[in-house]
Motif scaffolding. Structure first.
Motif, PDB file in Angstrom:
ATOM      1  N   ASP A 270      34.967 -12.795  69.497  1.00 43.73           N
ATOM      2  CA  ASP A 270      34.964 -13.205  70.902  1.00 43.73           C
ATOM      3  C   ASP A 270      34.326 -12.068  71.680  1.00 43.73           C
ATOM      4  OD1 ASP A 270      35.327 -14.152  73.429  1.00 43.73           O
ATOM      5  OD2 ASP A 270      37.542 -14.092  73.371  1.00 43.73           O
ATOM      6  N   TRP A 271      33.071 -12.175  71.977  1.00 44.53           N
ATOM      7  CA  TRP A 271      32.326 -11.105  72.611  1.00 44.53           C
ATOM      8  C   TRP A 271      32.869 -10.763  74.001  1.00 44.53           C
ATOM      9  CZ3 TRP A 271      29.717  -8.973  68.924  1.00 44.53           C
ATOM     10  CH2 TRP A 271      29.121  -9.738  67.939  1.00 44.53           C
ATOM     11  N   LEU A 272      33.357 -11.763  74.749  1.00 44.90           N
ATOM     12  CA  LEU A 272      33.856 -11.500  76.110  1.00 44.90           C
ATOM     13  C   LEU A 272      35.184 -10.764  76.106  1.00 44.90           C
ATOM     14  CD1 LEU A 272      32.960 -14.891  77.857  1.00 44.90           C
ATOM     15  CD2 LEU A 272      31.816 -12.672  78.130  1.00 44.90           C
ATOM     16  N   ALA A 273      35.846 -10.724  74.979  1.00 49.55           N
ATOM     17  CA  ALA A 273      37.138 -10.045  74.921  1.00 49.55           C
ATOM     18  C   ALA A 273      37.016  -8.537  75.047  1.00 49.55           C
ATOM     19  CB  ALA A 273      37.838 -10.395  73.617  1.00 49.55           C
ATOM     20  N   TYR A 274      35.793  -8.040  74.897  1.00 44.88           N
ATOM     21  CA  TYR A 274      35.624  -6.595  74.923  1.00 44.88           C
ATOM     22  C   TYR A 274      35.158  -6.074  76.289  1.00 44.88           C
ATOM     23  CZ  TYR A 274      35.610  -7.391  69.870  1.00 44.88           C
ATOM     24  OH  TYR A 274      35.933  -7.775  68.581  1.00 44.88           O
ATOM     25  N   ALA A 275      34.795  -6.992  77.298  1.00 51.59           N
ATOM     26  CA  ALA A 275      34.148  -6.527  78.528  1.00 51.59           C
ATOM     27  C   ALA A 275      34.764  -7.146  79.762  1.00 51.59           C
ATOM     28  CB  ALA A 275      32.668  -6.852  78.472  1.00 51.59           C
ATOM     29  N   THR A 276      34.672  -6.395  80.922  1.00 48.45           N
ATOM     30  CA  THR A 276      35.019  -6.874  82.264  1.00 48.45           C
ATOM     31  C   THR A 276      33.894  -6.438  83.195  1.00 48.45           C
ATOM     32  OG1 THR A 276      36.243  -4.849  82.784  1.00 48.45           O
ATOM     33  CG2 THR A 276      37.507  -6.724  81.846  1.00 48.45           C
ATOM     34  N   ALA A 277      33.871  -7.088  84.440  1.00 46.97           N
ATOM     35  CA  ALA A 277      32.826  -6.730  85.404  1.00 46.97           C
ATOM     36  C   ALA A 277      33.422  -6.757  86.796  1.00 46.97           C
ATOM     37  CB  ALA A 277      31.667  -7.707  85.304  1.00 46.97           C
ATOM     38  N   SER A 278      32.894  -5.877  87.685  1.00 45.30           N
ATOM     39  CA  SER A 278      33.359  -5.813  89.067  1.00 45.30           C
ATOM     40  C   SER A 278      32.193  -5.463  89.969  1.00 45.30           C
ATOM     41  CB  SER A 278      34.468  -4.772  89.203  1.00 45.30           C
ATOM     42  OG  SER A 278      33.981  -3.481  88.877  1.00 45.30           O
ATOM     43  N   ASP A 279      32.380  -5.764  91.310  1.00 45.09           N
ATOM     44  CA  ASP A 279      31.328  -5.500  92.280  1.00 45.09           C
ATOM     45  C   ASP A 279      31.986  -5.030  93.563  1.00 45.09           C
ATOM     46  OD1 ASP A 279      28.363  -5.891  93.067  1.00 45.09           O
ATOM     47  OD2 ASP A 279      29.436  -7.012  94.627  1.00 45.09           O
ATOM     48  N   ALA A 280      31.364  -4.073  94.235  1.00 47.00           N
ATOM     49  CA  ALA A 280      31.933  -3.515  95.456  1.00 47.00           C
ATOM     50  C   ALA A 280      32.056  -4.577  96.546  1.00 47.00           C
ATOM     51  CB  ALA A 280      31.080  -2.339  95.929  1.00 47.00           C
ATOM     52  N   GLU A 281      31.098  -5.471  96.605  1.00 46.24           N
ATOM     53  CA  GLU A 281      31.127  -6.514  97.644  1.00 46.24           C
ATOM     54  C   GLU A 281      31.854  -7.782  97.182  1.00 46.24           C
ATOM     55  OE1 GLU A 281      28.111  -3.616  98.165  1.00 46.24           O
ATOM     56  OE2 GLU A 281      28.179  -5.141  96.570  1.00 46.24           O
TER      57      GLU A 281
END
Length: 503
Positions: free
Chosen positions: A441-452
């Protein structure tokens, strides 16, 4: 005369209920017992009557017998008592009082086999009743030339003392029963009819609203007569119909019903209206009327009041009236017409700006009016606190006014954002290790965020097309994410595929 004894009846008085009848009767009697002879004579006559009762006695002969003898016997049963003064020559003038029935029996006993003339002597001056003389066998008849009764039949028929019976002239040989059965009482027929209500113009047949029955004759509906009918189905009002029916015995019945001829009033359908200033007003638009008898009567609607002025705002009245073809008017209907000035419409939406952008508050803002048309040039900015150099939320308020003074205001929000920062991808491992044949499960290893935009993990896309999970080796997987401003961030992560026998 060969008489051993002669009794002269000097006076016979018959007392009759309701009036008296008197007469002087002279009779000749033989020596043997008068009562016995009279009874034998009555029996003999009765036997003669039984033998000849089927023979037709003429009306004239019957009346003669009843006049001479029948009344003597019949009256003694109906009246109280009769008195007679009997004078016996051997006793001088001594009077003996006897019953009238005995006198009659004595008279009957000495009747001859062949009747001789019966003569009525002239009535003495002091008497009101003529003298009747019945001769004996050996006496000479007393002849009076003044009045002579008809000769009694040779064998007179003396009617028994029974109630008189009607003669049957249709059948001479028909025998009258001794105890005839009384005829049943005839019941009068009955008519069933109820009051009716019809509408003007309806066809009216009076016979369809009544029926008749009779206990003896059964259904007599077909014999009903209409003896009165003043119904006018073309004119509203109250009318009457009278029925009559007669049965076979002549008994009849009558019934009167009331017929109401109704004319329903027409009905108008109209609703309140709202108009704009300057709009053309047709008072008949949307107005209809119906009538029970005439159907659609919209064409008969008339406007009796109309105060509408479409050039000036306000509330006005319109009144309608209608009559049907018979002249009946419906209830008047009044509606309200509101003439209004439609307000102009402002078209402006919220905005988002980037820090440092140039802001024109009227850019993209328009206005129109139903009466005035395009009013964009009339737009005013009555409030504006936007500062594009400072990120934040601001407001701008607009106003537009039409030619009739109507105006519209609208406020929009303007958001100023700072300079956009790139989104960030975070990984839990530096190298992703998997076994040959494993489906990670490739998405299990990553997260993403944005200042706005904040957490945008759901926007991460993984490109693992370079990884061969069936062959041991080192590969590279690419993670990528884009924020709301379109800024994209990518990150490459090593992948190590291990053989199953390698520990």
């Amino acid at each position: 005369m060969n008489l051993k004894k002669k009794i002269v009846i000097a006076s016979l008085t018959l007392l009759v209920v309701g009036g008296g009848t008197a007469g002087i009767v002279a009779v000749s009697l033989q020596q043997d017992a008068p009562a016995q002879q009279a009874e034998r004579k009555v029996k003999q006559v009765a036997e003669e009557r039984d033998k000849t009762k089927r023979q037709k006695v003429t009306e004239k002969e019957e009346r003669k017998v009843k006049d001479v003898l029948g009344n003597i016997i019949q009256q003694q049963d109906k009246k109280s008592e009769r008195l007679a003064t009997v004078l016996d020559p051997s006793q001088g003038n001594r009077a003996t009082v006897v019953n009238a029935r005995d006198v009659a029996l004595k008279a009957i006993a000495v009747l001859p086999d062949k009747a001789k003339p019966v003569i009525i002597l002239p009535t003495p001056a002091d008497k009101e009743t003529p003298v009747i003389v019945i001769p004996s066998k050996n006496d000479k008849p007393i002849i009076s030339p003044e009045v002579t009764l008809p000769v009694i039949p040779e064998k007179p028929v003396i009617p028994p003392v029974v109630p008189p019976k009607e003669e049957n002239t249709d059948d001479e040989n028909e025998e009258t029963p001794v105890n005839p059965k009384p005829e049943p009482v005839n019941t009068a027929p009955q008519i069933v009819a109820e009051n009716q209500q019809i509408h003007v113009g309806d066809r009216f047949n009076a016979y369809q609203y009544a029926s008749a029955t009779d206990a003896e004759d059964g259904d007599l509906s077909g014999a009903i007569e209409v003896i009165q009918n003043n119904v006018n189905p073309d004119r509203e009002g109250t009318y009457h119909v009278t029925y009559k029916v007669t049965d076979s015995k002549g008994a009849f019945a009558t019934v009167t019903i009331t017929v109401y001829v109704m004319n329903d009033a027409p009905v108008i359908y109209a609703a309140d209206l709202q108009l704009s200033i300057g709009e053309v007003f047709d008072p008949m638009k949307g107005v209809t009327a119906t009538d029970t008898e005439d159907g659609d009567v919209t064409s008969r609607v008339v406007v009796t009041e109309n105060t509408v002025d479409t050039e000036r705002p306000g509330t006005y009245r319109v009144t309608y009236m209608v009559q049907d073809s018979h002249g009946k008017a419906g209830e008047p209907v009044t509606i309200q017409v509101n003439v209004i000035n439609d307000l102009p419409i402002l078209n402006a939406t919220d905005l988002t700006l980037t820090q440092g952008d140039v802001f024109d508050p009227l850019q993209g803002v328009t206005a129109t009016d139903k009466q005035d048309g395009e009013l964009t040039s009339k737009i005013e900015v009555i409030a504006n606190n936007v500062d594009t150099n400072v990120p934040g939320r601001y407001e701008v308020t607009y106003r537009v006014t039409d030619a009739h003074g109507g105006f519209t205001e609208k406020t929009i929000a303007v958001t100023v954002k700072g300079l956009n920062e790139s989104p960030q991808i975070q990984l839990d491992v530096e190298v992703i290790t998997v076994q040959v044949g494993e489906a990670p499960d490739w998405l299990a290893y990553a997260t993403a965020s944005d200042a706005e935009d904040g957490d945008i993990t759901a926007l991460i896309q993984v490109d693992a097309s370079a990884v061969d999970l069936e062959s041991p080796g080192d590969y590279m997987v690419v993670y990528q994410v884009t924020d709301s401003e379109g800024v994209t961030t990518s990150k490459h992560v090593p992948v190590k595929v291990l053989a199953n026998d390698v520990e």
